[in-house]
Design a protein around this motif. Structure first.
Motif, PDB file in Angstrom:
ATOM      1  N   LEU A  32       0.831  -1.200   0.000  1.00  0.00           N
ATOM      2  CA  LEU A  32       0.000   0.000   0.000  1.00  0.00           C
ATOM      3  C   LEU A  32       0.870   1.257   0.000  1.00  0.00           C
ATOM      4  CD1 LEU A  32      -2.840   1.162   0.066  1.00  0.00           C
ATOM      5  CD2 LEU A  32      -2.744   1.073   2.553  1.00  0.00           C
ATOM      6  N   GLY A  33       1.969   1.232   0.742  1.00  0.00           N
ATOM      7  CA  GLY A  33       2.905   2.362   0.750  1.00  0.00           C
ATOM      8  C   GLY A  33       3.525   2.582  -0.620  1.00  0.00           C
ATOM      9  N   GLU A  34       3.890   1.488  -1.297  1.00  0.00           N
ATOM     10  CA  GLU A  34       4.457   1.597  -2.644  1.00  0.00           C
ATOM     11  C   GLU A  34       3.425   2.154  -3.622  1.00  0.00           C
ATOM     12  OE1 GLU A  34       6.112  -2.089  -3.977  1.00  0.00           O
ATOM     13  OE2 GLU A  34       7.364  -2.304  -2.202  1.00  0.00           O
ATOM     14  N   ALA A  39       1.410   6.537  -6.919  1.00  0.00           N
ATOM     15  CA  ALA A  39       0.319   7.448  -7.293  1.00  0.00           C
ATOM     16  C   ALA A  39       0.739   8.898  -7.098  1.00  0.00           C
ATOM     17  CB  ALA A  39      -0.937   7.135  -6.481  1.00  0.00           C
ATOM     18  N   LYS A  40       1.474   9.172  -6.032  1.00  0.00           N
ATOM     19  CA  LYS A  40       1.974  10.527  -5.788  1.00  0.00           C
ATOM     20  C   LYS A  40       2.908  10.947  -6.916  1.00  0.00           C
ATOM     21  CE  LYS A  40       4.680  13.199  -2.470  1.00  0.00           C
ATOM     22  NZ  LYS A  40       5.530  13.115  -1.288  1.00  0.00           N
ATOM     23  N   GLY A  41       3.775  10.044  -7.345  1.00  0.00           N
ATOM     24  CA  GLY A  41       4.670  10.321  -8.473  1.00  0.00           C
ATOM     25  C   GLY A  41       3.896  10.590  -9.750  1.00  0.00           C
ATOM     26  N   ASN A  42       2.797   9.857  -9.954  1.00  0.00           N
ATOM     27  CA  ASN A  42       1.968  10.073 -11.144  1.00  0.00           C
ATOM     28  C   ASN A  42       1.348  11.466 -11.132  1.00  0.00           C
ATOM     29  OD1 ASN A  42       2.539   7.502 -11.993  1.00  0.00           O
ATOM     30  ND2 ASN A  42       0.563   6.643 -11.394  1.00  0.00           N
ATOM     31  N   VAL A  43       0.857  11.884  -9.986  1.00  0.00           N
ATOM     32  CA  VAL A  43       0.256  13.222  -9.873  1.00  0.00           C
ATOM     33  C   VAL A  43       1.313  14.292 -10.121  1.00  0.00           C
ATOM     34  CG1 VAL A  43      -0.812  14.846  -8.256  1.00  0.00           C
ATOM     35  CG2 VAL A  43      -1.620  12.490  -8.361  1.00  0.00           C
ATOM     36  N   GLU A  44       2.495  14.101  -9.548  1.00  0.00           N
ATOM     37  CA  GLU A  44       3.575  15.065  -9.764  1.00  0.00           C
ATOM     38  C   GLU A  44       3.951  15.146 -11.242  1.00  0.00           C
ATOM     39  OE1 GLU A  44       6.608  13.666  -7.122  1.00  0.00           O
ATOM     40  OE2 GLU A  44       5.658  14.559  -5.357  1.00  0.00           O
ATOM     41  N   ALA A  45       3.973  13.999 -11.919  1.00  0.00           N
ATOM     42  CA  ALA A  45       4.288  13.983 -13.356  1.00  0.00           C
ATOM     43  C   ALA A  45       3.221  14.716 -14.156  1.00  0.00           C
ATOM     44  CB  ALA A  45       4.427  12.545 -13.856  1.00  0.00           C
ATOM     45  N   MET A  46       1.953  14.537 -13.796  1.00  0.00           N
ATOM     46  CA  MET A  46       0.867  15.235 -14.494  1.00  0.00           C
ATOM     47  C   MET A  46       0.969  16.744 -14.276  1.00  0.00           C
ATOM     48  SD  MET A  46      -0.983  13.101 -16.174  1.00  0.00           S
ATOM     49  CE  MET A  46      -2.509  13.967 -16.455  1.00  0.00           C
ATOM     50  N   VAL A  47       1.278  17.161 -13.057  1.00  0.00           N
ATOM     51  CA  VAL A  47       1.420  18.595 -12.762  1.00  0.00           C
ATOM     52  C   VAL A  47       2.591  19.175 -13.556  1.00  0.00           C
ATOM     53  CG1 VAL A  47       2.046  20.243 -10.942  1.00  0.00           C
ATOM     54  CG2 VAL A  47       0.315  18.490 -10.502  1.00  0.00           C
ATOM     55  N   GLU A  48       3.709  18.480 -13.569  1.00  0.00           N
ATOM     56  CA  GLU A  48       4.883  18.944 -14.314  1.00  0.00           C
ATOM     57  C   GLU A  48       4.566  19.031 -15.803  1.00  0.00           C
ATOM     58  OE1 GLU A  48       8.672  20.352 -15.051  1.00  0.00           O
ATOM     59  OE2 GLU A  48       7.609  20.140 -13.159  1.00  0.00           O
ATOM     60  N   ALA A 135       6.139   2.168 -14.408  1.00  0.00           N
ATOM     61  CA  ALA A 135       5.047   1.209 -14.212  1.00  0.00           C
ATOM     62  C   ALA A 135       5.310  -0.087 -14.955  1.00  0.00           C
ATOM     63  CB  ALA A 135       3.720   1.828 -14.672  1.00  0.00           C
ATOM     64  N   MET A 136       5.813   0.010 -16.173  1.00  0.00           N
ATOM     65  CA  MET A 136       6.112  -1.198 -16.952  1.00  0.00           C
ATOM     66  C   MET A 136       7.217  -1.998 -16.289  1.00  0.00           C
ATOM     67  SD  MET A 136       3.898  -1.203 -19.274  1.00  0.00           S
ATOM     68  CE  MET A 136       4.484  -2.527 -20.287  1.00  0.00           C
ATOM     69  N   GLU A 137       8.222  -1.313 -15.773  1.00  0.00           N
ATOM     70  CA  GLU A 137       9.325  -2.005 -15.088  1.00  0.00           C
ATOM     71  C   GLU A 137       8.826  -2.717 -13.833  1.00  0.00           C
ATOM     72  OE1 GLU A 137      12.842  -3.639 -14.670  1.00  0.00           O
ATOM     73  OE2 GLU A 137      12.321  -2.350 -16.365  1.00  0.00           O
TER      74      GLU A 137
END
Length: 144
Positions: A32-34, A39-48, A135-137
């Motif tokens: 769950l932590g991973e 998910a946090k990384g995904n949101v940051e990528a979308m914002v960037e 995600a693929m990795e």
């Protein structure tokens, strides 16, 4: 039948079940932590990605305004040049030259904008593409 033997077996079974439940809980918490971190990384990528796109569109808008001013000035100069013509032959000659010049300018401008748009899209998609690679990795490592 001896009670201690049966009770001892029951205690061992309960202890083993508790140990397995604890291990499953810890594994679930870790997973769950991973997932949360991913998910946090995904949101940051979308914002960037959104920031890159917005800055690019703003820059392109500024260039369009500057090009519009330049085109207006060019058109004004062209009209003055045509108005100063003394003969129909000179008029058609100058008009042909102006059309060629403006056509070449339009093609160059279109090419420049196409390249800028492709670069902008490529830059804006880069953070998201990086997350897809991660995600693929993870999927590959999980399936092995």
């Amino acid at each position: 039948m001896e009670m201690n033997t049966n009770f001892s077996g029951f205690q061992d079974a309960v202890s083993e079940a508790q140990a397995k439940a604890k291990a499953a809980f810890e594994k679930g918490t870790s997973t769950l932590g991973e997932v949360t971190e991913f998910a946090k990384g995904n949101v940051e990528a979308m914002v960037e990605s959104g920031k890159i796109f917005a800055e690019g569109v703003q820059g392109m808008g500024s260039e369009i305004v500057a090009e519009s001013r330049s085109a207006f000035e060019t058109m004004t100069a062209d009209i003055k040049e045509l108005a100063a013509v003394k003969s129909p032959t000179d008029f058609f000659k100058i008009q042909g030259e102006l059309m060629r010049k403006n056509f070449d300018s339009a093609v160059a401008y279109s090419s420049k904008n196409s390249e800028a748009m492709l670069k902008l899209v490529s830059d804006a998609v880069a953070p998201i593409s990086g997350r897809v690679s991660i995600a693929m990795e993870k999927a590959r490592s999980t399936s092995l």
